[in-house]
Design a protein around this motif. Structure first.
Motif, PDB file in Angstrom:
ATOM      1  N   MET A   1       0.851  -1.191   0.000  1.00  0.00           N
ATOM      2  CA  MET A   1       0.000   0.000   0.000  1.00  0.00           C
ATOM      3  C   MET A   1       0.890   1.245   0.000  1.00  0.00           C
ATOM      4  O   MET A   1       1.854   1.340   0.737  1.00  0.00           O
ATOM      5  N   ASN A   2       0.532   2.175  -0.795  1.00  0.00           N
ATOM      6  CA  ASN A   2       1.267   3.435  -0.881  1.00  0.00           C
ATOM      7  C   ASN A   2       1.017   4.251   0.386  1.00  0.00           C
ATOM      8  O   ASN A   2      -0.122   4.469   0.776  1.00  0.00           O
ATOM      9  N   LYS A   3       2.073   4.727   1.027  1.00  0.00           N
ATOM     10  CA  LYS A   3       1.938   5.489   2.275  1.00  0.00           C
ATOM     11  C   LYS A   3       1.157   6.781   2.074  1.00  0.00           C
ATOM     12  O   LYS A   3       0.572   7.299   3.009  1.00  0.00           O
ATOM     13  N   ASN A   4       1.151   7.318   0.860  1.00  0.00           N
ATOM     14  CA  ASN A   4       0.425   8.555   0.598  1.00  0.00           C
ATOM     15  C   ASN A   4      -1.079   8.340   0.518  1.00  0.00           C
ATOM     16  O   ASN A   4      -1.839   9.284   0.556  1.00  0.00           O
ATOM     17  N   LYS A   5      -1.511   7.115   0.379  1.00  0.00           N
ATOM     18  CA  LYS A   5      -2.938   6.802   0.292  1.00  0.00           C
ATOM     19  C   LYS A   5      -3.428   6.488   1.691  1.00  0.00           C
ATOM     20  O   LYS A   5      -3.400   5.346   2.125  1.00  0.00           O
ATOM     21  N   ILE A   6      -3.867   7.532   2.385  1.00  0.00           N
ATOM     22  CA  ILE A   6      -4.196   7.387   3.802  1.00  0.00           C
ATOM     23  C   ILE A   6      -5.682   7.516   4.111  1.00  0.00           C
ATOM     24  O   ILE A   6      -6.109   7.162   5.193  1.00  0.00           O
ATOM     25  N   TRP A   7      -6.474   8.037   3.178  1.00  0.00           N
ATOM     26  CA  TRP A   7      -7.872   8.330   3.453  1.00  0.00           C
ATOM     27  C   TRP A   7      -8.801   7.222   2.995  1.00  0.00           C
ATOM     28  O   TRP A   7      -8.649   6.682   1.914  1.00  0.00           O
ATOM     29  N   LYS A   8      -9.786   6.928   3.824  1.00  0.00           N
ATOM     30  CA  LYS A   8     -10.885   6.046   3.452  1.00  0.00           C
ATOM     31  C   LYS A   8     -12.123   6.920   3.336  1.00  0.00           C
ATOM     32  O   LYS A   8     -12.304   7.851   4.124  1.00  0.00           O
ATOM     33  N   ILE A   9     -12.949   6.612   2.364  1.00  0.00           N
ATOM     34  CA  ILE A   9     -14.225   7.300   2.192  1.00  0.00           C
ATOM     35  C   ILE A   9     -15.296   6.241   2.370  1.00  0.00           C
ATOM     36  O   ILE A   9     -15.290   5.224   1.665  1.00  0.00           O
ATOM     37  N   LYS A  10     -16.186   6.467   3.313  1.00  0.00           N
ATOM     38  CA  LYS A  10     -17.217   5.474   3.615  1.00  0.00           C
ATOM     39  C   LYS A  10     -18.040   5.200   2.357  1.00  0.00           C
ATOM     40  O   LYS A  10     -18.521   6.121   1.713  1.00  0.00           O
ATOM     41  N   GLY A  11     -18.132   3.925   2.009  1.00  0.00           N
ATOM     42  CA  GLY A  11     -18.880   3.522   0.827  1.00  0.00           C
ATOM     43  C   GLY A  11     -18.029   3.376  -0.425  1.00  0.00           C
ATOM     44  O   GLY A  11     -18.519   2.927  -1.449  1.00  0.00           O
ATOM     45  N   PHE A  12     -16.751   3.750  -0.360  1.00  0.00           N
ATOM     46  CA  PHE A  12     -15.826   3.626  -1.495  1.00  0.00           C
ATOM     47  C   PHE A  12     -14.836   2.509  -1.198  1.00  0.00           C
ATOM     48  O   PHE A  12     -14.442   2.310  -0.058  1.00  0.00           O
ATOM     49  N   GLU A  13     -14.392   1.824  -2.224  1.00  0.00           N
ATOM     50  CA  GLU A  13     -13.362   0.792  -2.100  1.00  0.00           C
ATOM     51  C   GLU A  13     -11.982   1.436  -2.078  1.00  0.00           C
ATOM     52  O   GLU A  13     -11.736   2.407  -2.788  1.00  0.00           O
ATOM     53  N   GLY A  14     -11.074   0.901  -1.281  1.00  0.00           N
ATOM     54  CA  GLY A  14      -9.687   1.337  -1.290  1.00  0.00           C
ATOM     55  C   GLY A  14      -9.409   2.561  -0.449  1.00  0.00           C
ATOM     56  O   GLY A  14     -10.255   3.031   0.317  1.00  0.00           O
ATOM     57  N   THR A  15      -8.185   3.053  -0.603  1.00  0.00           N
ATOM     58  CA  THR A  15      -7.748   4.246   0.107  1.00  0.00           C
ATOM     59  C   THR A  15      -7.306   5.287  -0.910  1.00  0.00           C
ATOM     60  O   THR A  15      -7.018   4.969  -2.058  1.00  0.00           O
ATOM     61  N   PHE A  16      -7.245   6.534  -0.455  1.00  0.00           N
ATOM     62  CA  PHE A  16      -7.002   7.660  -1.350  1.00  0.00           C
ATOM     63  C   PHE A  16      -5.931   8.586  -0.779  1.00  0.00           C
ATOM     64  O   PHE A  16      -5.856   8.791   0.421  1.00  0.00           O
ATOM     65  N   SER A  17      -5.153   9.172  -1.667  1.00  0.00           N
ATOM     66  CA  SER A  17      -4.166  10.182  -1.266  1.00  0.00           C
ATOM     67  C   SER A  17      -4.878  11.529  -1.161  1.00  0.00           C
ATOM     68  O   SER A  17      -6.047  11.672  -1.567  1.00  0.00           O
ATOM     69  N   ASP A  18      -4.168  12.530  -0.650  1.00  0.00           N
ATOM     70  CA  ASP A  18      -4.724  13.883  -0.607  1.00  0.00           C
ATOM     71  C   ASP A  18      -5.113  14.340  -2.011  1.00  0.00           C
ATOM     72  O   ASP A  18      -6.192  14.899  -2.208  1.00  0.00           O
ATOM     73  N   GLU A  19      -4.231  14.077  -2.970  1.00  0.00           N
ATOM     74  CA  GLU A  19      -4.480  14.494  -4.347  1.00  0.00           C
ATOM     75  C   GLU A  19      -5.699  13.788  -4.932  1.00  0.00           C
ATOM     76  O   GLU A  19      -6.495  14.401  -5.639  1.00  0.00           O
ATOM     77  N   ASP A  20      -5.839  12.481  -4.631  1.00  0.00           N
ATOM     78  CA  ASP A  20      -7.011  11.727  -5.101  1.00  0.00           C
ATOM     79  C   ASP A  20      -8.290  12.328  -4.536  1.00  0.00           C
ATOM     80  O   ASP A  20      -9.278  12.500  -5.253  1.00  0.00           O
ATOM     81  N   LEU A  21      -8.267  12.628  -3.253  1.00  0.00           N
ATOM     82  CA  LEU A  21      -9.441  13.168  -2.579  1.00  0.00           C
ATOM     83  C   LEU A  21      -9.828  14.529  -3.151  1.00  0.00           C
ATOM     84  O   LEU A  21     -10.999  14.790  -3.431  1.00  0.00           O
TER      85      LEU A  21
ATOM     86  N   ASP B   1     -16.762  18.957   7.308  1.00  0.00           N
ATOM     87  CA  ASP B   1     -16.171  19.336   8.591  1.00  0.00           C
ATOM     88  C   ASP B   1     -14.654  19.129   8.612  1.00  0.00           C
ATOM     89  O   ASP B   1     -14.029  19.283   9.651  1.00  0.00           O
ATOM     90  N   SER B   2     -14.090  18.789   7.478  1.00  0.00           N
ATOM     91  CA  SER B   2     -12.653  18.534   7.388  1.00  0.00           C
ATOM     92  C   SER B   2     -11.939  19.699   6.703  1.00  0.00           C
ATOM     93  O   SER B   2     -12.573  20.619   6.198  1.00  0.00           O
ATOM     94  N   ILE B   3     -10.630  19.632   6.670  1.00  0.00           N
ATOM     95  CA  ILE B   3      -9.840  20.656   5.988  1.00  0.00           C
ATOM     96  C   ILE B   3     -10.169  20.697   4.500  1.00  0.00           C
ATOM     97  O   ILE B   3      -9.980  21.714   3.839  1.00  0.00           O
ATOM     98  N   TYR B   4     -10.707  19.616   3.978  1.00  0.00           N
ATOM     99  CA  TYR B   4     -11.032  19.535   2.552  1.00  0.00           C
ATOM    100  C   TYR B   4     -12.270  20.338   2.174  1.00  0.00           C
ATOM    101  O   TYR B   4     -12.573  20.483   0.998  1.00  0.00           O
TER     102      TYR B   4
END
Length: 64
Positions: free
Chosen positions: A1-21, A49-52
């Motif tokens: 797993m890529n360390k930059n892919k840290i985010w999970k989105i409820k209902g989505f498969e996999g993890t996401f980087s800041d750039e992906d998000l 409610d997040s920085i995003y």
């Protein structure tokens, strides 16, 4: 797993980087009510409610 892919989105498969998000937000594929979490967080938080939240707002009146 890529360390930059840290985010999970409820209902989505996999993890996401800041750039992906950010790309998902700009493309309108995620909504403010969608929930985010990473391994360091105990609870899911709403995207709005997040920085995003910055990437969801209309910036046409923003002064630099």
């Amino acid at each position: 797993m890529n360390k930059n892919k840290i985010w999970k989105i409820k209902g989505f498969e996999g993890t996401f980087s800041d750039e992906d998000l950010i790309a998902l937000i700009r493309e309108g594929q995620v909504e403010p009510s969608f929930l985010l979490k990473n391994k360091d967080m105990k609870k899911w938080i709403a995207l709005k409610d997040s920085i995003y939240q910055y990437y969801m707002e209309d910036k046409k009146d923003e002064a630099l």
